[in-house]
Design an enzyme around this catalytic site. Structure first.
Site, PDB file in Angstrom:
ATOM      1  N   HIS A 186      -0.336  14.074   6.852  1.00 35.61           N
ATOM      2  CA  HIS A 186       0.010  15.331   6.189  1.00 35.61           C
ATOM      3  C   HIS A 186      -1.254  16.042   5.740  1.00 35.61           C
ATOM      4  O   HIS A 186      -2.370  15.599   6.020  1.00 35.61           O
ATOM      5  CB  HIS A 186       1.024  15.107   5.062  1.00 35.61           C
ATOM      6  CG  HIS A 186       0.538  14.247   3.930  1.00 35.61           C
ATOM      7  ND1 HIS A 186      -0.518  14.579   3.125  1.00 35.61           N
ATOM      8  CD2 HIS A 186       0.978  13.042   3.476  1.00 35.61           C
ATOM      9  CE1 HIS A 186      -0.695  13.656   2.214  1.00 35.61           C
ATOM     10  NE2 HIS A 186       0.176  12.694   2.414  1.00 35.61           N
ATOM     11  N   HIS A 229      -4.204  14.028   4.143  1.00 35.46           N
ATOM     12  CA  HIS A 229      -5.036  13.292   5.109  1.00 35.46           C
ATOM     13  C   HIS A 229      -5.900  14.264   5.898  1.00 35.46           C
ATOM     14  O   HIS A 229      -7.064  13.997   6.186  1.00 35.46           O
ATOM     15  CB  HIS A 229      -4.169  12.506   6.103  1.00 35.46           C
ATOM     16  CG  HIS A 229      -3.153  11.615   5.440  1.00 35.46           C
ATOM     17  ND1 HIS A 229      -1.816  11.757   5.656  1.00 35.46           N
ATOM     18  CD2 HIS A 229      -3.297  10.593   4.580  1.00 35.46           C
ATOM     19  CE1 HIS A 229      -1.166  10.846   4.947  1.00 35.46           C
ATOM     20  NE2 HIS A 229      -2.046  10.134   4.283  1.00 35.46           N
ATOM     21  N   CYS A 249       3.846  -4.559  -7.812  1.00 37.58           N
ATOM     22  CA  CYS A 249       4.448  -3.305  -7.331  1.00 37.58           C
ATOM     23  C   CYS A 249       4.265  -3.241  -5.819  1.00 37.58           C
ATOM     24  O   CYS A 249       3.134  -3.278  -5.325  1.00 37.58           O
ATOM     25  CB  CYS A 249       3.794  -2.088  -7.985  1.00 37.58           C
ATOM     26  SG  CYS A 249       4.324  -0.546  -7.180  1.00 37.58           S
ATOM     27  N   CYS A 259       2.227  -0.162  -4.524  1.00 30.98           N
ATOM     28  CA  CYS A 259       0.759  -0.247  -4.675  1.00 30.98           C
ATOM     29  C   CYS A 259       0.209  -1.504  -3.998  1.00 30.98           C
ATOM     30  O   CYS A 259      -1.006  -1.639  -3.847  1.00 30.98           O
ATOM     31  CB  CYS A 259       0.347  -0.309  -6.134  1.00 30.98           C
ATOM     32  SG  CYS A 259       0.908   1.051  -7.126  1.00 30.98           S
ATOM     33  N   CYS A 295       5.630   0.770 -13.059  1.00 28.56           N
ATOM     34  CA  CYS A 295       4.347   1.036 -12.395  1.00 28.56           C
ATOM     35  C   CYS A 295       3.957   2.485 -12.697  1.00 28.56           C
ATOM     36  O   CYS A 295       4.763   3.394 -12.492  1.00 28.56           O
ATOM     37  CB  CYS A 295       4.506   0.830 -10.885  1.00 28.56           C
ATOM     38  SG  CYS A 295       3.265   1.730  -9.944  1.00 28.56           S
ATOM     39  N   HIS A 352       4.260   4.653  -9.269  1.00 32.83           N
ATOM     40  CA  HIS A 352       5.537   4.803  -8.566  1.00 32.83           C
ATOM     41  C   HIS A 352       6.740   4.917  -9.508  1.00 32.83           C
ATOM     42  O   HIS A 352       7.862   5.142  -9.041  1.00 32.83           O
ATOM     43  CB  HIS A 352       5.742   3.630  -7.606  1.00 32.83           C
ATOM     44  CG  HIS A 352       4.769   3.642  -6.469  1.00 32.83           C
ATOM     45  ND1 HIS A 352       3.533   3.058  -6.547  1.00 32.83           N
ATOM     46  CD2 HIS A 352       4.840   4.230  -5.254  1.00 32.83           C
ATOM     47  CE1 HIS A 352       2.887   3.266  -5.410  1.00 32.83           C
ATOM     48  NE2 HIS A 352       3.646   3.979  -4.614  1.00 32.83           N
ATOM     49  N   LYS A 367       1.793  16.464  -7.084  1.00 34.25           N
ATOM     50  CA  LYS A 367       0.968  15.888  -6.020  1.00 34.25           C
ATOM     51  C   LYS A 367       1.789  15.848  -4.736  1.00 34.25           C
ATOM     52  O   LYS A 367       2.952  15.449  -4.757  1.00 34.25           O
ATOM     53  CB  LYS A 367       0.536  14.465  -6.384  1.00 34.25           C
ATOM     54  CG  LYS A 367      -0.366  13.882  -5.306  1.00 34.25           C
ATOM     55  CD  LYS A 367      -0.576  12.389  -5.387  1.00 34.25           C
ATOM     56  CE  LYS A 367      -1.315  11.917  -4.139  1.00 34.25           C
ATOM     57  NZ  LYS A 367      -1.263  10.499  -3.900  1.00 34.25           N
ATOM     58  N   LYS A 389       3.939  11.520   0.604  1.00 31.71           N
ATOM     59  CA  LYS A 389       5.077  11.225   1.477  1.00 31.71           C
ATOM     60  C   LYS A 389       6.256  10.685   0.670  1.00 31.71           C
ATOM     61  O   LYS A 389       7.406  10.984   0.972  1.00 31.71           O
ATOM     62  CB  LYS A 389       4.667  10.255   2.587  1.00 31.71           C
ATOM     63  CG  LYS A 389       3.782   9.131   2.143  1.00 31.71           C
ATOM     64  CD  LYS A 389       2.795   8.715   3.222  1.00 31.71           C
ATOM     65  CE  LYS A 389       1.778   7.746   2.626  1.00 31.71           C
ATOM     66  NZ  LYS A 389       0.621   7.530   3.431  1.00 31.71           N
TER      67      LYS A 389
HETATM   68  O1  ME8 Z   1      -4.654   4.689   0.258  1.00 27.36           O
HETATM   69  N1  ME8 Z   1      -4.347  15.393  -1.738  1.00 27.36           N
HETATM   70  O2  ME8 Z   1      -4.058   5.159   2.444  1.00 27.36           O
HETATM   71  P1  ME8 Z   1      -3.190   6.484   2.277  1.00 27.36           P
HETATM   72  C1  ME8 Z   1      -5.543  15.058  -1.236  1.00 27.36           C
HETATM   73  N2  ME8 Z   1      -4.782   2.740   3.180  1.00 27.36           N
HETATM   74  N3  ME8 Z   1      -5.742  13.978  -0.473  1.00 27.36           N
HETATM   75  C2  ME8 Z   1      -4.696  13.197  -0.202  1.00 27.36           C
HETATM   76  C3  ME8 Z   1      -3.407  13.475  -0.700  1.00 27.36           C
HETATM   77  C4  ME8 Z   1      -3.246  14.651  -1.504  1.00 27.36           C
HETATM   78  N4  ME8 Z   1      -2.082  15.038  -1.992  1.00 27.36           N
HETATM   79  N5  ME8 Z   1      -2.578  12.518  -0.260  1.00 27.36           N
HETATM   80  C5  ME8 Z   1      -3.314  11.665   0.503  1.00 27.36           C
HETATM   81  C6  ME8 Z   1      -4.609   4.399   1.442  1.00 27.36           C
HETATM   82  N6  ME8 Z   1      -4.600  12.070   0.549  1.00 27.36           N
HETATM   83  C7  ME8 Z   1      -5.303   3.149   1.933  1.00 27.36           C
HETATM   84  C8  ME8 Z   1      -6.786   3.403   2.006  1.00 27.36           C
HETATM   85  S1  ME8 Z   1      -9.289   2.651   2.565  1.00 27.36           S
HETATM   86  C9  ME8 Z   1     -10.093   1.219   2.753  1.00 27.36           C
HETATM   87  C10 ME8 Z   1      -7.602   2.220   2.429  1.00 27.36           C
HETATM   88  C11 ME8 Z   1      -5.698  11.426   1.296  1.00 27.36           C
HETATM   89  O3  ME8 Z   1      -2.568   6.727   3.613  1.00 27.36           O
HETATM   90  C12 ME8 Z   1      -6.837  11.046   0.375  1.00 27.36           C
HETATM   91  O4  ME8 Z   1      -7.989  10.847   1.141  1.00 27.36           O
HETATM   92  O5  ME8 Z   1      -2.310   6.426   1.096  1.00 27.36           O
HETATM   93  C13 ME8 Z   1      -6.357   9.719  -0.177  1.00 27.36           C
HETATM   94  O6  ME8 Z   1      -7.375   8.952  -0.787  1.00 27.36           O
HETATM   95  C14 ME8 Z   1      -5.819   9.081   1.093  1.00 27.36           C
HETATM   96  O7  ME8 Z   1      -5.222  10.196   1.807  1.00 27.36           O
HETATM   97  C15 ME8 Z   1      -4.811   7.976   0.860  1.00 27.36           C
HETATM   98  O8  ME8 Z   1      -4.295   7.608   2.101  1.00 27.36           O
END
Ligand code: ME8
Length: 638
Positions: free
Chosen positions: A18, A21, A126, A129, A143, A146, A295, A298
């Site tokens: 989204h 990302h 959780c 998380c 949590c 969540h 925020k 998903k």
């Molecule tokens: O946390 N605004 O993966 P994830 C800005 N797998 N950036 C956002 C966002 C938002 N509303 N939502 C997501 C994980 N992001 C782990 C990471 S790393 C070793 C493991 C972006 O799929 C932002 O970069 O939940 C955030 O830190 C990341 O997606 C979280 O991705």
């Protein structure tokens, strides 16, 4: 200058990409491009995080094995980035054998050192998380992220002696003010370290979870997903012996949003210390994109699909908006109105008009040839000086992740050139036949626009290259010299032929767009009834093969499903289809279909539909059309 390494988080494959990302990935891409423009060796890493409970759950609800599921969603992420002109040097997956081997090597090293021990632990777990919470960390027993009640689990596990490294980490942060930036997050981490932190539980018993990397010293356990995932940053560089590790690790910068500050600012550096690996250079932390103050995520279901924004407003506007709108470190609110506002004001009006005006004047006055400048006047010199200062500041701010300020600074030059056109009034010089002065004025402008286009390459690579092409210049990364660009105003060769006009950033009128849409149904009613379709009309239909990834019910509409269909474009298509009477959602997942992909988008019961899935109804049965034999998504049907 050290080589430059930038990483994004590796994204969970429990949902599709989204806007959040897309933002992080576009930032990483842009920052790596500003370094590339300066001939630095750069490495941009992204990828997917594929182990853990969350993924097993998502796969099960999709009726797939974890392997099938992670393959399909990971490729969605991988295929989305080129559509956003984000070009990582490597895409890492935690299910790659090289990554698994590297995780096991780190674990063994830390274990042999005595920094991993076996113990019993009871905690509030959780699932969202994938971590244990202490009583103190919960908010009203829930949590904090969540807002769900965690499960109490008591089990034997392996622990990483993280507490041993907390004081050295605190010292490192204090001695290196740039280690965590912006400063608010540095302070937040120092605050965390001031509180009582415990050792980190780094295993999960296989009796509870098998989808993970086995501990090298105990086959009954798999690795905790964060200990596994963080290691991607070095496994991707082939630690310990790989050439990329040796070349790039000393210039490593990690980019994350504030949601995952703690794992990156506390777990990861202490893990590196325990494994005797030098620390990364810096952690850069950005805020959240919000939608109506909430925020975007998903789990909340309020996500913005990057590809639909790109389809609607074009990629340059999308990338520009993301970098211009968010003050790095703070939250920013996403709205189509704000995007259109920026597109119209900054791109269409300021930059687009300037470019178009200057190109057409060059054609009118010099038959499209870049003229030879003569001596610069005081006004020219002031403009050039302001231009050079703006460009220098822009590069510095950009390198420092201050994208919004950098672009605002660049736009000082854009606005100034617009004023310069009005003040120097080339049309008057032309009328007065003051050709020598006219040549110089037009040269100052054309060279200014060339410099702006070049400096915009990290922000909007394709549009920048097109702008340069319109100025008769071929973009060649190897011959760019940004430092040199700030020291001269003569990069554009006289005699070069430029394009007649430019319309790279057409204006969008949101209100007429809305009105047009509202009027459309009436228009179609008026169309004559005609049974024959001309071949050219048939050819206009973009029919492609697709594969249904997911089917979800539509609220208050018993007959409809919201389908997510892979049509080979990276990001899946959302199509609303009247299939709910005939199929269960799980019966549709994985089905091959034929999709009319360029059907004008429509809102059906409040849900946007971008296409149509073709099917044949026979009484109470519905059959889906598909290619025989089955074909990969995205193949043209003709
Ligand atoms: O946390 N605004 O993966 P994830 C800005 N797998 N950036 C956002 C966002 C938002 N509303 N939502 C997501 C994980 N992001 C782990 C990471 S790393 C070793 C493991 C972006 O799929 C932002 O970069 O939940 C955030 O830190 C990341 O997606 C979280 O991705």
């Amino acid at each position: 200058m050290d080589p430059f390494f930038i990483s994004t988080p590796i994204y969970y494959v429990n949902a599709r990409p989204h806007l959040g990302h897309a933002y992080t990935t576009i930032v990483a891409d842009s920052i790596s491009r500003i370094h590339k423009l300066q001939n630095h060796q750069t490495f941009f890493l992204t990828g997917t995080d594929e182990h853990g409970d969350k993924i097993v759950e998502a796969a099960a609800s999709n009726n797939q094995t974890p392997e099938e599921y992670v393959d399909s969603i990971s490729s969605l992420f991988r295929n989305t980035w080129p559509w956003l002109e984000a070009t990582p040097d490597k895409f890492i997956r935690t299910t790659y054998p090289e990554h698994k081997k590297c995780v096991q090597e780190v674990l063994q090293k830390v274990y042999d050192k005595g920094d991993i021990y076996f113990g019993e632990y009871g905690g509030h777990y959780c699932l969202g998380c994938e971590r244990f919470y202490t009583e103190k960390e919960l908010v009203d027993g829930l949590c904090p992220d969540h807002l769900k009640k965690p499960k109490f689990l008591q089990e034997k596990n392996y622990f990483f002696r993280m507490t041993k490294y907390l004081e050295p980490l605190r010292e490192h942060i204090l001695n290196n003010p740039d280690f965590i930036k912006p400063e608010r997050y540095r302070n937040e981490v120092l605050g965390m370290l001031g509180e009582e932190l415990t050792d980190l539980c780094i295993s999960r018993p296989k009796s509870r979870l098998t989808w993970g990397i086995e501990l090298p010293f105990d086959q009954q356990y798999v690795t905790y997903v964060w200990f596994d995932a963080l290691i991607n940053y070095i496994s991707a560089l082939s630690w310990p012996e790989g050439g990329d590790f040796k070349k790039y690790w000393s210039g490593a910068h990690h980019l994350v949003a504030k949601d995952i500050l703690k794992p990156h600012a506390v777990f990861w550096p202490t893990m590196l210390m325990a494994a005797d690996i030098p620390l990364f250079q810096s952690l850069r932390v950005h805020g959240y994109w919000t939608v109506s103050e909430t925020k975007m995520s998903k789990s909340l279901g309020n996500v913005v699909e990057p590809m639909s924004m790109v389809d609607k407003y074009g990629l340059p506007s999308f990338r520009y908006f993301l970098l211009r709108e968010m003050q790095f470190g703070l939250d920013a609110s996403f709205s189509e109105e704000a995007l259109v506002g920026r597109l119209n004001a900054d791109l269409a009006n300021d930059l687009g008009n300037l470019t178009n005006r200057v190109l057409s004047m060059t054609h009118k006055y010099f038959n499209g040839e870049v003229p030879v400048p003569s001596e610069f006047s005081e006004m020219d010199k002031e403009t050039i000086e302001l231009g050079q200062e703006s460009l220098k500041d822009y590069v510095k701010l950009f390198e420092n992740f201050d994208f919004a300020k950098a672009l605002a600074r660049l736009w000082v030059l854009v606005s100034h050139l617009n004023k310069y056109v009005d003040q120097s009034a080339p049309w008057v010089l032309y009328k007065e036949k003051n050709t020598v002065r006219l040549q110089t004025v037009m040269y100052v402008l054309l060279e200014g626009i060339r410099k702006i286009a070049l400096h915009l390459w990290p922000v909007m690579p394709g549009a920048s290259e097109k702008m340069l092409e319109q100025l008769g210049v071929e973009f060649d990364l190897n011959s760019v010299d940004l430092t040199g660009e700030c020291a001269q105003w003569k990069g554009l060769p006289s005699g070069t032929m430029v394009a007649k006009s430019s319309n790279l950033f057409p204006r969008v009128d949101l209100s007429t767009e809305k009105k047009d849409k509202a009027q459309k149904p009436q228009k179609t009613k008026k169309e004559p009834k005609e049974n024959l379709v001309q071949f050219e009309d048939f050819q206009k239909m973009k029919l492609v093969t697709g594969r249904i990834i997911e089917a979800q019910p539509v609220e208050d509409a018993d007959k409809l499903y919201k389908l997510s269909v892979d049509i080979g474009k990276g990001e899946p298509r959302q199509v609303v289809a009247g299939l709910a009477e005939f199929f269960k959602p799980q019966d549709l997942t994985g089905r091959d279909v034929v999709v009319l992909a360029n059907l004008a988008p429509r809102k059906i019961r409040g849900v946007m539909s971008h296409g149509m899935v073709l099917a044949v109804r026979q009484g109470k049965k519905m059959s889906l059309l598909k290619a025989d034999p089955q074909s990969d998504p995205g193949k043209k049907v003709s």
